[in-house]
Design an enzyme around this catalytic site. Structure first.
Site, PDB file in Angstrom:
ATOM      1  N   ASP A   8      43.283  44.729  49.942  1.00 38.41           N
ATOM      2  CA  ASP A   8      42.236  45.728  49.544  1.00 38.41           C
ATOM      3  C   ASP A   8      41.448  46.628  50.062  1.00 38.41           C
ATOM      4  O   ASP A   8      41.098  46.214  51.351  1.00 38.41           O
ATOM      5  CB  ASP A   8      41.133  44.521  48.939  1.00 38.41           C
ATOM      6  CG  ASP A   8      40.108  44.953  47.936  1.00 38.41           C
ATOM      7  OD1 ASP A   8      39.453  44.103  47.237  1.00 38.41           O
ATOM      8  OD2 ASP A   8      39.807  46.151  48.161  1.00 38.41           O
ATOM      9  N   ASP A 106      42.657  50.352  44.102  1.00 40.91           N
ATOM     10  CA  ASP A 106      42.638  50.148  45.648  1.00 40.91           C
ATOM     11  C   ASP A 106      43.102  48.689  46.054  1.00 40.91           C
ATOM     12  O   ASP A 106      42.750  48.031  46.979  1.00 40.91           O
ATOM     13  CB  ASP A 106      41.087  50.278  45.957  1.00 40.91           C
ATOM     14  CG  ASP A 106      40.073  49.096  45.331  1.00 40.91           C
ATOM     15  OD1 ASP A 106      40.665  48.490  44.548  1.00 40.91           O
ATOM     16  OD2 ASP A 106      39.093  48.787  45.958  1.00 40.91           O
ATOM     17  N   GLU A 107      43.782  47.791  45.199  1.00 38.90           N
ATOM     18  CA  GLU A 107      44.181  46.768  45.503  1.00 38.90           C
ATOM     19  C   GLU A 107      45.874  46.477  45.393  1.00 38.90           C
ATOM     20  O   GLU A 107      46.331  47.266  44.223  1.00 38.90           O
ATOM     21  CB  GLU A 107      43.762  45.722  44.715  1.00 38.90           C
ATOM     22  CG  GLU A 107      42.385  45.329  44.910  1.00 38.90           C
ATOM     23  CD  GLU A 107      41.795  44.396  43.992  1.00 38.90           C
ATOM     24  OE1 GLU A 107      40.867  43.685  44.217  1.00 38.90           O
ATOM     25  OE2 GLU A 107      42.134  44.665  42.768  1.00 38.90           O
TER      26      GLU A 107
END
Length: 350
Positions: A8, A106-107
């Site tokens: 993350d 974003d992961e």
DNA sequence: CAATCGCTTCACT
DNA sequence: CTAACGAGTGAAGCGATTG
């Protein structure tokens, strides 16, 4: 035992801004949604840890954030740029050669296979180092026997961390955790569980699975398994977009169809741009009107054939939203395309 | 009676 | 002081409709 690595990016949008404006590092930085001409009407999307220390957080009205620090550094969100940065990071991750699932902007999750805990740690350290060196972006990594546990460990290790939870420690790890920490359990679900006397994952593990299923359906079964150390989630290498939408707050609330129409046109154009970027067609559309009392209404429509036509989206969108524009003042409108299909290999009917 | 539709609710940043 | 502050994106859920 195969291991999953969950990564993350830390305070991603704000970190992206720091990466291209290094002079703001060390100051509180806020990235906010930016309705045209009035940043104070938006809310905080993401902020860096300097801002968090002041009590600023996601979804807080920007006006309130400025009250906490009138000198904070503010950026209006720039999805295009964050999307580009995201793609670069994901490409870097995929180059490690593991099955990789892009979970969100974003992961990501990587199925590391049978390399053991030491191997996994080495891999994670290499990834963290490379992302920082190439893009100047910090991230946090969690490793465990399942995707969801890896994500929980990741959440726990922020910021700029690396956490590994071994199988033998899993039960103890889960036991005292608040149920809200489970992926998919938000405030509403947590409240319902609390009302049943279940506030920790340890208590969830001892609950009657049938009662959970009665209350939450299939999700109840997953909750029970998860609490008992069984993570059935898989790392999927494909990422399917189900819909693409754009919505925006008007400069001023209105009952004027003309104003709504021109906003719909603008939003339709942006949605089609994204659709083209993703090489997709759409078959369904929906429009939304949000009124001044913050309730909203949505209208949907399905077409018979796939299309990528901006004209069609615009005309149908305007038609659809018309009945939603009455004497109630509208503050925000949106449009969304759904029932998407990949362009390649298929023939567009029309 | 299962698939699809139209719309609401929920989660998350 | 628990009222008011209040964006945007997207998926899941669910009753109604339909073939």
């Amino acid at each position: 035992m195969t291991l999953v690595l969950f990564i993350d990016m830390d305070y991603f949008y704000a970190a992206c801004e720091e990466a291209r404006h290094p002079e703001v590092k060390g100051k509180p930085v806020v990235v906010g949604t930016a309705p045209p001409n009035d940043k104070l009407r938006g809310v905080v999307q993401t902020c860096n840890y300097e801002a968090r220390k002041l009590g600023i957080h996601s979804a807080m009205p920007t006006s309130q954030a400025f009250k906490l620090d009138k000198n904070l550094v503010y950026f209006g969100d720039d999805y295009k740029y964050y999307g580009e940065m995201s793609e670069k990071v994901m490409a870097l991750l995929k180059a490690y050669g593991h099955r990789t699932e892009v979970v969100s902007i974003d992961e990501a999750a990587l199925d590391l296979g049978e390399m053991g805990y030491d191997g996994a740690r080495g891999q994670a350290e290499a990834i963290k180092k490379e992302i920082m060196a190439k893009f100047g972006l910090p991230c946090t990594i969690g490793i465990s026997t399942g995707k969801i546990y890896a994500k929980m460990m990741c959440d726990e290790s922020k910021p700029n961390g690396l956490g590994i939870i071994e199988e033998k420690d899993l039960k103890a790890f889960l036991k005292g955790k608040d149920v809200i920490r489970i992926l998919g359990v938000g405030k509403k679900t947590a409240d319902r569980l609390n009302a049943m006397g279940i506030d920790t994952i340890g208590k969830l593990a001892k609950a009657d699975p049938n009662v959970l299923i009665d209350n939450f359906g299939i999700f109840g079964k997953e909750l029970y398994q998860l609490a008992n150390g069984i993570d059935t989630s898989r790392v999927e290498d494909k990422y399917t977009i189900l819909s693409i939408g754009r919505e925006r707050t008007l400069q001023k609330e209105t009952t004027d169809m003309k104003v709504v129409e021109s906003m719909i046109k603008e939003l339709a154009k942006e949605a089609i741009e994204e659709l083209n970027r993703q090489h997709l067609w759409f078959k369904g559309i929906s429009v939304k009107a949000k009124y001044t009392d913050f309730t909203d209404k949505i209208k949907n429509k399905q077409f018979n054939n796939y299309t990528d036509s901006l004209d069609l989206l615009t005309t149908e969108g305007v038609k659809l939203i018309r009945p939603l524009i009455t004497d109630r003042a509208v503050r925000k409108v949106g449009i969304r395309v759904s029932s998407l299909a990949k362009r390649e290999g298929q023939k567009k009917l029309s």
